[in-house]
Design a protein around this motif. Structure first.
Motif, short mmCIF file in Angstrom:
data_model
loop_
_atom_site.label_atom_id
_atom_site.label_comp_id
_atom_site.label_asym_id
_atom_site.label_seq_id
_atom_site.Cartn_x
_atom_site.Cartn_y
_atom_site.Cartn_z
N VAL A 181 -7.10 -3.44 12.60
CA VAL A 181 -6.07 -2.43 12.32
C VAL A 181 -6.73 -1.22 11.68
O VAL A 181 -7.31 -1.31 10.60
N GLU A 182 -6.68 -0.09 12.34
CA GLU A 182 -7.35 1.14 11.89
C GLU A 182 -6.29 2.22 11.62
O GLU A 182 -5.45 2.49 12.45
N LYS A 183 -6.37 2.82 10.43
CA LYS A 183 -5.33 3.80 10.10
C LYS A 183 -5.51 5.14 10.82
O LYS A 183 -4.55 5.86 11.05
N SER A 184 -6.76 5.48 11.16
CA SER A 184 -6.96 6.78 11.82
C SER A 184 -6.86 6.61 13.35
O SER A 184 -6.66 5.51 13.85
N PHE A 186 -1.30 -16.53 7.03
CA PHE A 186 -0.70 -15.21 6.82
C PHE A 186 0.22 -14.87 7.99
O PHE A 186 0.02 -15.32 9.13
N ARG A 187 1.20 -14.05 7.70
CA ARG A 187 2.07 -13.50 8.74
C ARG A 187 2.18 -12.00 8.44
O ARG A 187 2.69 -11.60 7.40
N THR A 188 1.60 -11.21 9.33
CA THR A 188 1.46 -9.78 9.06
C THR A 188 2.16 -8.94 10.13
O THR A 188 2.02 -9.22 11.32
N THR A 189 2.88 -7.94 9.68
CA THR A 189 3.53 -7.02 10.61
C THR A 189 2.70 -5.74 10.69
O THR A 189 2.43 -5.10 9.68
N ILE A 190 2.26 -5.42 11.90
CA ILE A 190 1.42 -4.23 12.13
C ILE A 190 2.31 -3.17 12.79
O ILE A 190 3.03 -3.45 13.75
N GLU A 191 2.23 -1.97 12.25
CA GLU A 191 3.01 -0.86 12.83
C GLU A 191 2.05 0.09 13.52
O GLU A 191 1.10 0.59 12.92
N GLU A 192 2.25 0.30 14.81
CA GLU A 192 1.40 1.20 15.60
C GLU A 192 2.29 2.08 16.45
O GLU A 192 3.10 1.57 17.25
N VAL A 206 -7.46 -4.01 19.20
CA VAL A 206 -7.63 -2.88 18.29
C VAL A 206 -6.31 -2.09 18.23
O VAL A 206 -5.73 -1.76 19.25
N TYR A 207 -5.87 -1.79 17.02
CA TYR A 207 -4.67 -0.97 16.79
C TYR A 207 -5.14 0.31 16.12
O TYR A 207 -5.75 0.26 15.05
N LEU A 208 -4.88 1.46 16.73
CA LEU A 208 -5.26 2.74 16.13
C LEU A 208 -4.02 3.41 15.53
O LEU A 208 -2.90 3.11 15.94
N THR A 209 -4.24 4.35 14.63
CA THR A 209 -3.14 5.04 13.94
C THR A 209 -2.11 4.01 13.49
O THR A 209 -0.91 4.13 13.78
N SER A 210 -2.58 3.02 12.81
CA SER A 210 -1.73 1.86 12.49
C SER A 210 -1.78 1.55 11.01
O SER A 210 -2.66 1.99 10.29
N ARG A 211 -0.82 0.75 10.60
CA ARG A 211 -0.80 0.32 9.20
C ARG A 211 -0.16 -1.05 9.12
O ARG A 211 0.52 -1.48 10.07
N LEU A 212 -0.40 -1.69 7.98
CA LEU A 212 0.24 -2.98 7.75
C LEU A 212 1.60 -2.70 7.12
O LEU A 212 1.68 -2.16 6.03
N ALA A 213 2.66 -3.06 7.83
CA ALA A 213 4.01 -2.81 7.31
C ALA A 213 4.43 -3.91 6.36
O ALA A 213 5.22 -3.68 5.43
N LYS A 235 4.54 -5.19 15.47
CA LYS A 235 4.14 -6.47 16.08
C LYS A 235 3.75 -7.39 14.93
O LYS A 235 3.09 -6.96 13.99
N THR A 236 4.19 -8.62 14.99
CA THR A 236 3.85 -9.58 13.93
C THR A 236 2.80 -10.56 14.45
O THR A 236 2.94 -11.10 15.55
N VAL A 237 1.75 -10.73 13.67
CA VAL A 237 0.71 -11.69 14.05
C VAL A 237 0.53 -12.73 12.94
O VAL A 237 0.72 -12.43 11.76
N GLU A 238 0.18 -13.92 13.37
CA GLU A 238 -0.11 -14.99 12.40
C GLU A 238 -1.62 -15.17 12.37
O GLU A 238 -2.27 -15.18 13.42
#
Ligand code: SF4
Length: 159
Positions: free
Chosen positions: A17-20, A74-80, A58-65, A85-88
């Motif tokens: 997960v990449e923020k830029s 872990f259960r993480t929601t990625i915002e792109e 790879v997720y670009l311009t993304s963040r962990l919501a 999208k939620t990944v375990e």
């Protein structure tokens, strides 16, 4: 990327997960290294290997919501791009990146001739006339009580 590839090559599905908007971070500004003859080429190859690896997403311009759970579950929601999208996943590596230190010493910011190493490299790269005499001051802001560590790149870059 190196960590993601290492995990992927061991067979683990990996989410990077990449923020830029692009991978590479501060390394994009590094023009010379002791062990890497052409850092830009090396970086492009690393990006290519990362983005094309079947086990790396790879997720670009993304963040962990949102993140919940604990080590192993872990259960993480990625915002792109506004989509989520939620990944375990069982583990997380937090790679916060690095930026060049902006010195407060040696008249940096007061005298236009005082440059950081990265600025100096950029001017060399542009072919700017930098005069006949250059002084390199090493370890500025490092290896002192507030920042006792060594960055491990500037000696070789200076050379
Ligand atoms: S790499 Fe060299 S210049 Fe940089 S902090 Fe370490 S010893 Fe100092």
């Amino acid at each position: 990327m190196t960590a993601a590839l290492n995990l992927a090559e061991q067979g683990f599905q990996t989410h990077l997960v990449e923020k830029s908007a692009r991978l590479g971070g501060t390394f994009r500004d590094v023009r010379s290294l002791r062990d890497v003859p052409e850092p830009a080429v090396w970086l492009d190859e690393l990006i290519e290997r990362t983005t094309t690896h079947p086990k790396v997403r790879v997720y670009l311009t993304s963040r962990l919501a949102a993140v919940e759970g604990s080590v192993g579950g872990f259960r993480t929601t990625i915002e792109e791009d506004g989509k989520t999208k939620t990944v375990e996943h069982g583990a997380a590596i937090i790679a916060i990146g690095a930026g060049e230190s902006e010195p407060s010493e040696y008249r940096y910011g007061e005298d236009h001739r005082v440059l950081t190493q990265r600025q100096f490299e950029a001017r060399l790269d542009e072919g700017t006339d930098l005069g006949e005499s250059i002084v390199m001051i090493q370890c500025v802001g490092s290896r002192e009580p507030d920042r006792p560590y060594c960055s491990r790149v500037c000696c070789a870059q200076a050379m």
